[in-house]
Design a protein around this motif. Structure first.
Motif, PDB file in Angstrom:
ATOM      1  N   PHE A 295       0.850  -1.187   0.000  1.00 24.51           N
ATOM      2  CA  PHE A 295       0.000   0.000   0.000  1.00 24.51           C
ATOM      3  C   PHE A 295       0.886   1.236   0.000  1.00 24.51           C
ATOM      4  CE2 PHE A 295      -1.828   3.427   2.663  1.00 24.51           C
ATOM      5  CZ  PHE A 295      -2.877   3.793   1.831  1.00 24.51           C
ATOM      6  N   VAL A 296       0.564   2.206  -0.846  1.00 23.27           N
ATOM      7  CA  VAL A 296       1.344   3.440  -0.937  1.00 23.27           C
ATOM      8  C   VAL A 296       0.569   4.561  -0.264  1.00 23.27           C
ATOM      9  CG1 VAL A 296       2.573   5.033  -2.450  1.00 23.27           C
ATOM     10  CG2 VAL A 296       2.275   2.639  -3.145  1.00 23.27           C
ATOM     11  N   ALA A 297       1.078   5.062   0.848  1.00 25.53           N
ATOM     12  CA  ALA A 297       0.428   6.172   1.539  1.00 25.53           C
ATOM     13  C   ALA A 297       0.414   7.400   0.633  1.00 25.53           C
ATOM     14  CB  ALA A 297       1.157   6.478   2.841  1.00 25.53           C
ATOM     15  N   PRO A 298      -0.642   8.213   0.697  1.00 21.70           N
ATOM     16  CA  PRO A 298      -0.742   9.369  -0.191  1.00 21.70           C
ATOM     17  C   PRO A 298       0.471  10.297  -0.149  1.00 21.70           C
ATOM     18  CG  PRO A 298      -2.846   8.978   0.864  1.00 21.70           C
ATOM     19  CD  PRO A 298      -1.875   8.032   1.506  1.00 21.70           C
ATOM     20  N   SER A 299       1.019  10.537   1.038  1.00 20.87           N
ATOM     21  CA  SER A 299       2.183  11.423   1.126  1.00 20.87           C
ATOM     22  C   SER A 299       3.394  10.812   0.431  1.00 20.87           C
ATOM     23  CB  SER A 299       2.516  11.717   2.596  1.00 20.87           C
ATOM     24  OG  SER A 299       1.497  12.485   3.197  1.00 20.87           O
ATOM     25  N   ALA A 306       6.663  12.805  -7.766  1.00 16.42           N
ATOM     26  CA  ALA A 306       7.492  13.977  -8.053  1.00 16.42           C
ATOM     27  C   ALA A 306       8.912  13.571  -8.441  1.00 16.42           C
ATOM     28  CB  ALA A 306       7.517  14.902  -6.841  1.00 16.42           C
ATOM     29  N   ALA A 307       9.444  12.549  -7.782  1.00 13.88           N
ATOM     30  CA  ALA A 307      10.809  12.113  -8.051  1.00 13.88           C
ATOM     31  C   ALA A 307      10.943  11.435  -9.410  1.00 13.88           C
ATOM     32  CB  ALA A 307      11.280  11.162  -6.953  1.00 13.88           C
ATOM     33  N   LYS A 320       8.785  22.569 -12.069  1.00 15.06           N
ATOM     34  CA  LYS A 320       9.090  23.940 -11.651  1.00 15.06           C
ATOM     35  C   LYS A 320       9.099  24.048 -10.134  1.00 15.06           C
ATOM     36  CE  LYS A 320       6.947  25.889 -15.809  1.00 15.06           C
ATOM     37  NZ  LYS A 320       6.476  24.600 -16.380  1.00 15.06           N
ATOM     38  N   GLY A 321       8.336  23.203  -9.482  1.00 12.41           N
ATOM     39  CA  GLY A 321       8.268  23.213  -8.032  1.00 12.41           C
ATOM     40  C   GLY A 321       7.260  22.183  -7.571  1.00 12.41           C
ATOM     41  N   ILE A 322       7.256  21.937  -6.267  1.00 15.02           N
ATOM     42  CA  ILE A 322       6.309  21.018  -5.646  1.00 15.02           C
ATOM     43  C   ILE A 322       5.584  21.784  -4.543  1.00 15.02           C
ATOM     44  CG2 ILE A 322       6.003  18.810  -4.456  1.00 15.02           C
ATOM     45  CD1 ILE A 322       8.787  18.012  -5.474  1.00 15.02           C
ATOM     46  N   CYS A 330       6.380  15.528   5.092  1.00 10.24           N
ATOM     47  CA  CYS A 330       7.484  16.271   4.468  1.00 10.24           C
ATOM     48  C   CYS A 330       8.290  15.425   3.492  1.00 10.24           C
ATOM     49  CB  CYS A 330       8.406  16.833   5.546  1.00 10.24           C
ATOM     50  SG  CYS A 330       7.595  17.983   6.685  1.00 10.24           S
ATOM     51  N   ALA A 331       7.779  14.248   3.119  1.00 11.11           N
ATOM     52  CA  ALA A 331       8.521  13.387   2.200  1.00 11.11           C
ATOM     53  C   ALA A 331       8.827  14.089   0.882  1.00 11.11           C
ATOM     54  CB  ALA A 331       7.730  12.100   1.947  1.00 11.11           C
ATOM     55  N   ALA A 332       7.875  14.865   0.362  1.00 13.11           N
ATOM     56  CA  ALA A 332       8.101  15.558  -0.906  1.00 13.11           C
ATOM     57  C   ALA A 332       9.127  16.671  -0.773  1.00 13.11           C
ATOM     58  CB  ALA A 332       6.781  16.116  -1.438  1.00 13.11           C
ATOM     59  N   ASP A 333       9.283  17.208   0.440  1.00 18.55           N
ATOM     60  CA  ASP A 333      10.274  18.272   0.654  1.00 18.55           C
ATOM     61  C   ASP A 333      11.677  17.780   0.319  1.00 18.55           C
ATOM     62  OD1 ASP A 333       7.858  18.742   2.101  1.00 18.55           O
ATOM     63  OD2 ASP A 333       8.862  20.275   3.290  1.00 18.55           O
ATOM     64  N   ARG A 334      11.938  16.516   0.631  1.00 18.78           N
ATOM     65  CA  ARG A 334      13.269  15.950   0.392  1.00 18.78           C
ATOM     66  C   ARG A 334      13.518  15.769  -1.099  1.00 18.78           C
ATOM     67  NH1 ARG A 334      14.709  14.992   5.458  1.00 18.78           N
ATOM     68  NH2 ARG A 334      13.011  14.691   6.955  1.00 18.78           N
TER      69      ARG A 334
END
Length: 547
Positions: A295-299, A306-307, A320-322, A330-334
């Motif tokens: 199962f893939v959590a939404p975050s 994005a990666a 251009k940005g996320i 904060c997973a996408a922040d990384r």
């Protein structure tokens, strides 16, 4: 055919319990069935929309109970108010992202979306009306506040007396100076998806033996999924289940999560699992992603997409940005840090992404509540997220589990969970938040069970484009090791209040990336109760939902 405009006087203050600042009105069906209730809301929208004469309007919904009747009311109001062209999905069906696309593609003034999103449907269940503006996105707070103020003083609405329009037949009708056009609900959206993704690559992967199952939950995405997955991409017939939209969603709750889509989850965890499973919600803007045994959590899904977005034609030049909602992990922040692109944290509510997307500051956006999308529309888009996963899988030729585990090894894992306390008495829920707000100043610098709080605040968003400020968007408790506890009240229900508590901690140790989520967060969960005291104040012994 020409119809006389008949002006009716309606009761004032028809929905004063609807708070300003929301993008729409969501109540139980019997509330909407009160005399003039939907007309008052729609007229208030038209009244603050400026000059609507000759303009284009899109109308559609998720097919829930009362959808067809409100469409007929909306048509009469649109004609009487002078719209020149009204576009309506066949049978009244249009997903929320499809409405956004139509508004943008055909340069409409706006669109009326008839849905209560992921909430149940039926004669005693939920209904909603939302308005999207000319960029295709939900109306911003300035607009909805104005509509709310107008609703307090409205004393009449404009309508015409005419027979109902047959929504089942594609074609045009003329009422006075207004063209009413019933359109194919799916065609424009499917064409857009083909422009974004490599359908040839996905089709070839499916032909090689890759299998999938998509659960439309008897909601709006059924016709879209049948057309795209089975007809255009060649998935086996029956790959899309629960594909016929029903007024009561088959008696089910059309929310794609581990509670209401458990059957799909169980299938993907079984020995007979297909390679990939997905689901979408009532109006088609949310998604659930499951690989065989994973199962893939939404975050996490937002971060992985994005990666890997550069593998897809439309995003091959890079992002251009996320942007993410504040409660989202904060997973996408990384990922943004690694890609050296902008990262934006906004309040919950898709309307807050609009300025970032319109000004090309962000390309992909996501919310922890299973909403993910990009700059192709101005709404969450469940099928888009599924197709992005399929395109990435077709290029990488790896399983969902392999891709997610590789992502964690590269970026680390943000253990993350949401604990919901639903149906809380509104006064009690406000008491929880007020008490916590009063404690914020004293929390910073304190240590609880060995965890030091670095910062505690009531999140306020400063829009980098229009400089507007949205205050009181949720309480953040930030620890010095990167862990977070977030608390906010949700506005998606129709009865009582929902207190949502989000718990998150970051783990970079490769030997600790496969822990059970609730076990990994157990210490923070206990700290959250000590700080928030939600169980003590509400009397709830456990959350009503853990996601």
């Amino acid at each position: 055919m020409s119809d006389d405009i008949v002006i009716k006087t309606v009761a004032t203050k028809p929905y004063l319990d609807q708070m300003p600042g929301t993008s729409g009105l969501r109540k139980k069906v019997p509330v909407f069935q009160q005399e003039n209730y939907p007309e008052n809301f729609i007229q208030s929208i038209f009244d603050v929309s400026g000059d609507v004469k000759g303009k284009k309007l899109v109308i559609g919904g998720d097919g829930r109970f009362y959808n067809d009747q409100v469409i007929q009311k909306a048509i009469r109001l649109a004609v009487a108010n002078g719209f020149g062209h009204v576009m309506i999905g066949q049978n009244g069906i249009l997903s929320t992202p499809a409405v956004s696309n139509l508004i943008r593609k055909y340069k409409a003034l706006g669109g009326i979306v008839l849905s209560a999103s992921h909430n149940p449907g039926g004669p005693k269940q939920d209904f909603g009306i939302k308005y999207n503006i000319s960029n295709g996105g939900p109306a911003p707070e300035k607009f909805t506040n104005a509509a709310f103020e107008r609703s307090k003083v409205i004393d009449q609405y404009l309508t015409v007396e005419t027979s109902d329009i047959d929504l089942s037949q594609i074609g045009k009708h003329q009422i006075g100076a207004t063209t009413i056009e019933i359109i194919d609900s799916v065609a424009d959206y499917a064409e857009m998806m083909e422009d974004i993704f490599d359908f040839d690559a996905i089709r070839a992967y499916i032909q090689s033996g890759f299998t999938l199952q998509f659960d439309a939950m008897h909601a709006v995405t059924g016709p879209y999924a049948k057309e795209i997955f089975e007809k255009r991409l060649g998935a086996a017939e029956g790959s899309v289940i629960n594909a016929v939209p029903l007024p009561d969603f088959g008696g089910q709750h059309p929310d794609p999560n581990l509670i209401y889509a458990k059957g799909l989850y169980d299938l993907l965890m079984s020995d007979n699992a297909p390679d990939f499973g997905a689901a979408s919600d009532g109006d088609g803007d949310r998604n659930m992603i499951i690989g065989r045994g994973m199962f893939v959590a939404p975050s996490d899904s937002l971060a992985v997409l994005a990666a890997n977005a550069h593998l897809v034609p439309a995003y091959s030049a890079g992002l251009k940005g996320i942007a993410r909602s504040m409660p989202t992990s904060c997973a996408a922040d990384r990922v943004a840090e690694k890609l050296k692109i902008g990262m934006y944290e906004v309040p919950t509510g898709w309307k807050f992404f609009g300025n970032l997307l319109d000004h090309q500051m962000a390309t992909i956006c996501g919310e922890e509540s299973a909403g993910t999308s990009s700059d192709h529309v101005r709404e969450k888009d469940g099928l888009w997220a599924v197709l992005l996963w399929l395109n990435i899988l077709a290029v990488r030729r790896q399983s969902v589990a392999d891709i997610v585990n590789e992502h964690w090894r590269h970026f680390g894992r943000n253990y993350y969970s949401r604990h919901d306390f639903e149906g809380v008495d509104t006064e009690v829920a406000n008491k929880v938040m007020q008490r916590l707000r009063g404690e914020l100043a004293s929390l910073a610098g304190t240590s609880i069970d060995g965890q030091t709080i670095e910062k505690a605040d009531d999140f306020a968003y400063h829009d980098p484009v229009d400089q507007s400020v949205s205050a009181h968007q949720g309480i953040r408790i930030l620890f010095d090791n990167g862990s977070r506890i977030v608390v906010r009240l949700s506005g998606t229900g129709t009865t009582g209040a929902t207190i949502r508590i989000y718990i998150e901690r970051y783990e970079a140790d490769e030997d600790k990336l496969a822990l059970d989520t609730q076990e990994a967060l157990a210490e923070l969960i206990a700290i959250a109760e000590k700080i928030i005291q939600v169980k003590a104040i509400t009397g709830f012994e456990t959350p009503t939902a853990i996601i």
